[in-house]
Scaffold this motif. Structure first.
Motif, PDB file in Angstrom:
ATOM      1  N   MET A   1      -7.024  11.795  14.942  1.00  0.00           N
ATOM      2  CA  MET A   1      -6.378  10.864  14.033  1.00  0.00           C
ATOM      3  C   MET A   1      -6.237   9.495  14.696  1.00  0.00           C
ATOM      4  SD  MET A   1      -2.918  11.516  11.941  1.00  0.00           S
ATOM      5  CE  MET A   1      -1.723  10.228  12.159  1.00  0.00           C
ATOM      6  N   ALA A   2      -6.433   8.433  13.934  1.00  0.00           N
ATOM      7  CA  ALA A   2      -6.357   7.074  14.465  1.00  0.00           C
ATOM      8  C   ALA A   2      -4.916   6.717  14.811  1.00  0.00           C
ATOM      9  CB  ALA A   2      -6.899   6.094  13.447  1.00  0.00           C
ATOM     10  N   MET A   3      -4.787   5.862  15.798  1.00  0.00           N
ATOM     11  CA  MET A   3      -3.455   5.453  16.230  1.00  0.00           C
ATOM     12  C   MET A   3      -2.796   4.548  15.188  1.00  0.00           C
ATOM     13  SD  MET A   3      -2.230   3.547  19.706  1.00  0.00           S
ATOM     14  CE  MET A   3      -2.819   4.793  20.797  1.00  0.00           C
ATOM     15  N   TYR A   4      -3.549   3.597  14.656  1.00  0.00           N
ATOM     16  CA  TYR A   4      -3.007   2.653  13.681  1.00  0.00           C
ATOM     17  C   TYR A   4      -3.627   2.883  12.316  1.00  0.00           C
ATOM     18  CZ  TYR A   4      -1.429   0.253  17.862  1.00  0.00           C
ATOM     19  OH  TYR A   4      -0.846  -0.039  19.039  1.00  0.00           O
ATOM     20  N   GLN A   5      -2.821   2.772  11.290  1.00  0.00           N
ATOM     21  CA  GLN A   5      -3.288   2.932   9.921  1.00  0.00           C
ATOM     22  C   GLN A   5      -3.172   1.632   9.129  1.00  0.00           C
ATOM     23  OE1 GLN A   5      -4.701   5.761   8.770  1.00  0.00           O
ATOM     24  NE2 GLN A   5      -4.392   6.697  10.771  1.00  0.00           N
ATOM     25  N   ARG A   6      -2.238   0.791   9.503  1.00  0.00           N
ATOM     26  CA  ARG A   6      -1.973  -0.449   8.763  1.00  0.00           C
ATOM     27  C   ARG A   6      -2.639  -1.621   9.475  1.00  0.00           C
ATOM     28  NH1 ARG A   6       4.512   0.544   8.034  1.00  0.00           N
ATOM     29  NH2 ARG A   6       4.333   2.329   6.652  1.00  0.00           N
ATOM     30  N   PHE A   7      -3.824  -1.964   9.019  1.00  0.00           N
ATOM     31  CA  PHE A   7      -4.566  -3.050   9.628  1.00  0.00           C
ATOM     32  C   PHE A   7      -4.332  -4.349   8.872  1.00  0.00           C
ATOM     33  CE2 PHE A   7      -7.143   0.753  10.602  1.00  0.00           C
ATOM     34  CZ  PHE A   7      -7.027   0.715  11.983  1.00  0.00           C
ATOM     35  N   VAL A   8      -4.459  -5.464   9.588  1.00  0.00           N
ATOM     36  CA  VAL A   8      -4.385  -6.776   8.943  1.00  0.00           C
ATOM     37  C   VAL A   8      -5.734  -6.988   8.280  1.00  0.00           C
ATOM     38  CG1 VAL A   8      -4.104  -9.253   9.298  1.00  0.00           C
ATOM     39  CG2 VAL A   8      -2.776  -7.643  10.667  1.00  0.00           C
ATOM     40  N   GLN A   9      -5.751  -6.881   6.954  1.00  0.00           N
ATOM     41  CA  GLN A   9      -6.992  -7.026   6.206  1.00  0.00           C
ATOM     42  C   GLN A   9      -6.688  -7.584   4.825  1.00  0.00           C
ATOM     43  OE1 GLN A   9      -6.681  -2.291   5.965  1.00  0.00           O
ATOM     44  NE2 GLN A   9      -8.735  -3.010   5.757  1.00  0.00           N
ATOM     45  N   SER A  10      -7.684  -8.201   4.231  1.00  0.00           N
ATOM     46  CA  SER A  10      -7.449  -8.806   2.919  1.00  0.00           C
ATOM     47  C   SER A  10      -7.120  -7.713   1.900  1.00  0.00           C
ATOM     48  CB  SER A  10      -8.662  -9.609   2.463  1.00  0.00           C
ATOM     49  OG  SER A  10      -9.783  -8.793   2.366  1.00  0.00           O
ATOM     50  N   GLY A  11      -6.132  -8.003   1.077  1.00  0.00           N
ATOM     51  CA  GLY A  11      -5.682  -7.037   0.081  1.00  0.00           C
ATOM     52  C   GLY A  11      -4.496  -6.208   0.539  1.00  0.00           C
ATOM     53  N   ARG A  12      -4.123  -6.290   1.813  1.00  0.00           N
ATOM     54  CA  ARG A  12      -2.999  -5.504   2.340  1.00  0.00           C
ATOM     55  C   ARG A  12      -1.682  -6.093   1.846  1.00  0.00           C
ATOM     56  NH1 ARG A  12      -2.744  -0.670   4.304  1.00  0.00           N
ATOM     57  NH2 ARG A  12      -4.587  -1.098   5.549  1.00  0.00           N
ATOM     58  N   LEU A  13      -0.843  -5.267   1.272  1.00  0.00           N
ATOM     59  CA  LEU A  13       0.472  -5.681   0.803  1.00  0.00           C
ATOM     60  C   LEU A  13       1.406  -5.753   2.008  1.00  0.00           C
ATOM     61  CD1 LEU A  13       1.804  -6.227  -1.997  1.00  0.00           C
ATOM     62  CD2 LEU A  13       2.772  -3.960  -1.817  1.00  0.00           C
ATOM     63  N   ALA A  14       2.189  -6.823   2.094  1.00  0.00           N
ATOM     64  CA  ALA A  14       3.078  -7.001   3.233  1.00  0.00           C
ATOM     65  C   ALA A  14       4.442  -7.509   2.761  1.00  0.00           C
ATOM     66  CB  ALA A  14       2.479  -7.988   4.221  1.00  0.00           C
ATOM     67  N   LEU A  15       5.462  -7.176   3.519  1.00  0.00           N
ATOM     68  CA  LEU A  15       6.812  -7.646   3.263  1.00  0.00           C
ATOM     69  C   LEU A  15       7.064  -8.834   4.172  1.00  0.00           C
ATOM     70  CD1 LEU A  15       9.656  -7.074   1.953  1.00  0.00           C
ATOM     71  CD2 LEU A  15      10.159  -5.782   4.013  1.00  0.00           C
ATOM     72  N   ILE A  16       7.500  -9.946   3.614  1.00  0.00           N
ATOM     73  CA  ILE A  16       7.805 -11.134   4.417  1.00  0.00           C
ATOM     74  C   ILE A  16       9.196 -10.952   5.004  1.00  0.00           C
ATOM     75  CG2 ILE A  16       8.098 -13.637   4.381  1.00  0.00           C
ATOM     76  CD1 ILE A  16       6.075 -13.682   2.058  1.00  0.00           C
ATOM     77  N   THR A  17       9.299 -11.048   6.331  1.00  0.00           N
ATOM     78  CA  THR A  17      10.560 -10.742   7.007  1.00  0.00           C
ATOM     79  C   THR A  17      11.354 -11.966   7.434  1.00  0.00           C
ATOM     80  OG1 THR A  17       9.400 -10.607   9.109  1.00  0.00           O
ATOM     81  CG2 THR A  17       9.712  -8.551   7.902  1.00  0.00           C
ATOM     82  N   PHE A  18      10.740 -13.158   7.381  1.00  0.00           N
ATOM     83  CA  PHE A  18      11.432 -14.357   7.859  1.00  0.00           C
ATOM     84  C   PHE A  18      10.958 -15.567   7.078  1.00  0.00           C
ATOM     85  CE2 PHE A  18      12.044 -17.970  10.719  1.00  0.00           C
ATOM     86  CZ  PHE A  18      13.347 -17.769  11.126  1.00  0.00           C
ATOM     87  N   GLY A  19      11.839 -16.531   6.895  1.00  0.00           N
ATOM     88  CA  GLY A  19      11.467 -17.772   6.216  1.00  0.00           C
ATOM     89  C   GLY A  19      12.010 -17.835   4.804  1.00  0.00           C
ATOM     90  N   PRO A  20      11.579 -18.834   4.052  1.00  0.00           N
ATOM     91  CA  PRO A  20      12.110 -19.026   2.697  1.00  0.00           C
ATOM     92  C   PRO A  20      11.773 -17.888   1.735  1.00  0.00           C
ATOM     93  CG  PRO A  20      10.315 -20.560   3.140  1.00  0.00           C
ATOM     94  CD  PRO A  20      10.628 -19.872   4.430  1.00  0.00           C
ATOM     95  N   TYR A  21      10.695 -17.158   1.997  1.00  0.00           N
ATOM     96  CA  TYR A  21      10.307 -16.044   1.132  1.00  0.00           C
ATOM     97  C   TYR A  21      10.719 -14.682   1.706  1.00  0.00           C
ATOM     98  CZ  TYR A  21       7.338 -19.444  -1.298  1.00  0.00           C
ATOM     99  OH  TYR A  21       6.877 -20.511  -2.007  1.00  0.00           O
ATOM    100  N   ALA A  22      11.634 -14.668   2.638  1.00  0.00           N
ATOM    101  CA  ALA A  22      12.055 -13.418   3.294  1.00  0.00           C
ATOM    102  C   ALA A  22      12.508 -12.390   2.260  1.00  0.00           C
ATOM    103  CB  ALA A  22      13.164 -13.690   4.280  1.00  0.00           C
ATOM    104  N   GLY A  23      12.047 -11.153   2.426  1.00  0.00           N
ATOM    105  CA  GLY A  23      12.417 -10.073   1.520  1.00  0.00           C
ATOM    106  C   GLY A  23      11.488  -9.924   0.330  1.00  0.00           C
ATOM    107  N   LYS A  24      10.497 -10.805   0.209  1.00  0.00           N
ATOM    108  CA  LYS A  24       9.565 -10.725  -0.913  1.00  0.00           C
ATOM    109  C   LYS A  24       8.234 -10.133  -0.464  1.00  0.00           C
ATOM    110  CE  LYS A  24      11.561 -14.389  -3.645  1.00  0.00           C
ATOM    111  NZ  LYS A  24      11.300 -15.579  -4.437  1.00  0.00           N
ATOM    112  N   MET A  25       7.508  -9.615  -1.421  1.00  0.00           N
ATOM    113  CA  MET A  25       6.209  -9.009  -1.148  1.00  0.00           C
ATOM    114  C   MET A  25       5.109 -10.051  -1.311  1.00  0.00           C
ATOM    115  SD  MET A  25       7.176  -6.060  -0.404  1.00  0.00           S
ATOM    116  CE  MET A  25       5.580  -5.407  -0.048  1.00  0.00           C
ATOM    117  N   ALA A  26       4.091  -9.934  -0.473  1.00  0.00           N
ATOM    118  CA  ALA A  26       2.931 -10.809  -0.571  1.00  0.00           C
ATOM    119  C   ALA A  26       1.687 -10.010  -0.203  1.00  0.00           C
ATOM    120  CB  ALA A  26       3.085 -12.008   0.360  1.00  0.00           C
TER     121      ALA A  26
END
Length: 133
Positions: A1-26
């Motif tokens: 099994m691969a060590m990492y499953q969540r790669f930085v790639q186009s189309g990946r949904l991410a939660l913004i943790t800091f800044g004016p959009y903190a807590g929103k999905m992008a």
């Protein structure tokens, strides 16, 4: 099994943790360099405009939309709706936990009091039920 499953790639949904959009999905739309990506909400869905941000300020999720690198907002929106990514996210344990945390933070003093009374009532009912056995 691969060590990492969540790669930085186009189309990946991410939660913004800091800044004016903190807590929103992008959604990651493009990779600029080792440390920066271009994210887009789309704004009509999550309220996040297309902008560049550091990867450090993102928490990657397991969800990924099938979009090409540098996809337009319209294409991204269609892909999110087709795969029901936002629906899947809202049903995940992580999203539920964030919603519960937000609900707790928005309680008024009286709401907190009512919650305390309800917890006491429940605790006494549990003790009474256990005592009978």
């Amino acid at each position: 099994m691969a060590m990492y499953q969540r790669f930085v790639q186009s189309g990946r949904l991410a939660l913004i943790t800091f800044g004016p959009y903190a807590g929103k999905m992008a959604t990651i739309v493009d990779i600029v360099d080792q440390r920066h990506v271009v994210v887009d909400g789309p704004e009509s869905v999550t309220g996040v405009r297309r902008h560049m941000m550091p990867i450090k300020r993102l928490s990657l999720t397991d969800f990924r939309a099938k979009v090409r690198r540098g996809a337009r907002e319209k294409t991204l929106k269609k892909a999110l709706e087709k795969d029901e990514i936002m629906k899947k996210w809202s049903e995940s344990a992580w999203a539920k936990k964030l919603n519960a945390k937000e609900a707790r933070a928005s309680l008024t003093d009286f709401d907190r009091f009512k919650l305390m009374v309800a917890k006491k009532k429940r605790a006494t009912a549990v003790k009474k039920a256990l005592k009978k056995k």
